[in-house]
Design an enzyme around this catalytic site. Structure first.
Site: not given
Ligand code: NAD
Ligand code: WQD
Length: 342
Positions: A125, A149, A153
């Protein structure tokens, strides 16, 4: 043609990618625990593509299940979508995100290693860039997470870099998505958020459908042309096509390769609202409210690496994404929980 394991295949991006894979003649096995999706999406994927896929209900953290899956028939590669993705939720439930996104990916990679399957496309992302120093953002920009979050990643990308450095057999493409929007033009599959949408586009769709009264625009005092936040919105069908190119690239090139998938164009909140109104004829009432904590002013991709390495460019317009997203929303006001699309 190839046989691919697609984790999170029933999800928003996974289902659109599964359609593209089937239409390209590949064999698809979806592994999904349906924690944020419905198996009905996969029925519709098969209907759109005119070909069946194999739907396995299960969790990527289930090592025994993974061992059975990899023992049944060889896979040529894995495309890994399965993850939790809500930034706000990750702040309140960090361990759930580290368990699902990091431990889940670790279990998957271990199963792949045991089965000598070493071709991996990962859903990363643009959030790994945090607040960018420069725009547009290239793959060489500093990596820094601004929430749990995003940290998952960043951690998974580090795992993948280390794995590819330790074992030259691995081919890993980490696709850093910017802001996917829209739906398949059939109106049969699309984004189906569980509760109040966190993201702008699904919220606009629900305002258009009358499910939400008005859009709250998070600040109009940003250092941008019209004061509202700027992002790089790309049609989910373009994003899906990027995965096929990434898989083909991974079959030819070993090592770890990060690639931005974006249009290279920044669009503001108000520009997206106006594009949606023009494309659909629906009115989107809005109010300007306070900035959302953790937001950044602007973020858009330098997509030249995707063009150079994958031969991929975003082809569909914002207006197409708005029209396609509205077709899905208007035909499926309750997502996959409602009546089947006519
Ligand atoms: P989604 O929630 O629609 O799809 C994720 C799918 O994975 C769901 O079907 C869910 O049921 C499944 N899943 C989650 N945890 C699982 C587990 N432990 N085992 C098996 N299945 C599991 O999300 P999406 O928008 O399609 O995103 C797919 C991927 O792309 C995610 O990794 C996300 O972080 C990444 N991504 C999404 C966006 C975006 O704006 N949608 C942007 C950048 C990156
Ligand atoms: C876009 C713009 C908001 C909602 C997030 C995640 C990122 C990735 C993509 C997973 C911003 C504004 C939004 C609303 C608004 N997901 N907005 N009113 O924040 O760029 O990225 O989704 O990987 O990790 O951070 O997308 O759609 O939430 O916001 O004004 O009700 O719309 O301020 O400028 P974002 P978004």
């Amino acid at each position: 043609m190839a046989r691919l394991l697609v984790t999170g295949g029933a999800g928003y991006i996974g289902s659109h990618t599964a359609v593209a894979l089937l239409e390209a003649g590949h064999e698809v096995v979806s592994l999904d625990n349906y924690s944020n999706s419905s198996p009905r999406a996969l029925e519709r994927v098969s209907r759109i593509a005119g070909r069946p896929l194999t739907a396995v209900e299960g969790d990527v953290r289930d090592a025994a299940l993974l061992k059975r899956l990899f023992a049944q028939q060889p896979f040529d590669g894995v495309i890994h979508f399965a993850a939790l993705k809500a930034v706000g939720e990750s702040v309140s439930k960090p361990l759930a995100y580290y368990d699902n996104n990091v431990a889940g990916t670790l279990a998957l990679l271990q199963a792949m290693q045991s089965a000598a399957v070493t071709c991996f496309v990962f859903s990363s992302s643009a959030t790994v860039y945090g607040a960018p120093d420069e725009l547009p953002i290239t793959e060489q920009a500093p990596i820094r997470s601004t929430n749990p979050y995003g940290a998952t990643k960043v951690m998974v990308e580090q795992m993948l870099r280390d794995l590819a450095a330790a074992d030259a057999a691995w081919s890993v493409v980490s696709l850093r998505y910017f802001n996917p929007i829209g739906a398949h033009p059939s109106g049969e599959i699309g984004e189906d958020p569980n509760d109040i949408p966190n993201n702008l586009f699904p919220f606009i769709c629900q305002v258009a459908a009358g499910r939400r009264e008005r859009l709250a625009v998070f600040g109009n005092d940003w250092p941008t042309a019209d004061g509202t936040g700027v992002r790089d919105y790309l049609h989910v069908a373009d994003l899906a096509a990027g995965h096929l190119r990434a898989f083909d690239f991974a079959r030819r090139r070993r090592g770890f390769t990060p690639v931005n998938l974006g249009t290279g164009r920044g669009v503001s909140v108000l520009q997206l609202v106006h594009a949606f109104e023009a494309a659909t004829g629906r009115s989107i009432p809005f109010s300007i409210v306070e900035r959302r904590p953790g937001d950044i002013a602007a973020c858009w991709a330098d997509p030249s690496a995707a063009a150079r390495l994958l031969g991929w460019r975003a082809e569909r317009s914002i207006e197409q994404a708005c029209a396609d997203g509205w077709r899905w929303q208007s035909r499926n006001p309750d997502g996959y929980r409602g009546e089947a699309a006519t």
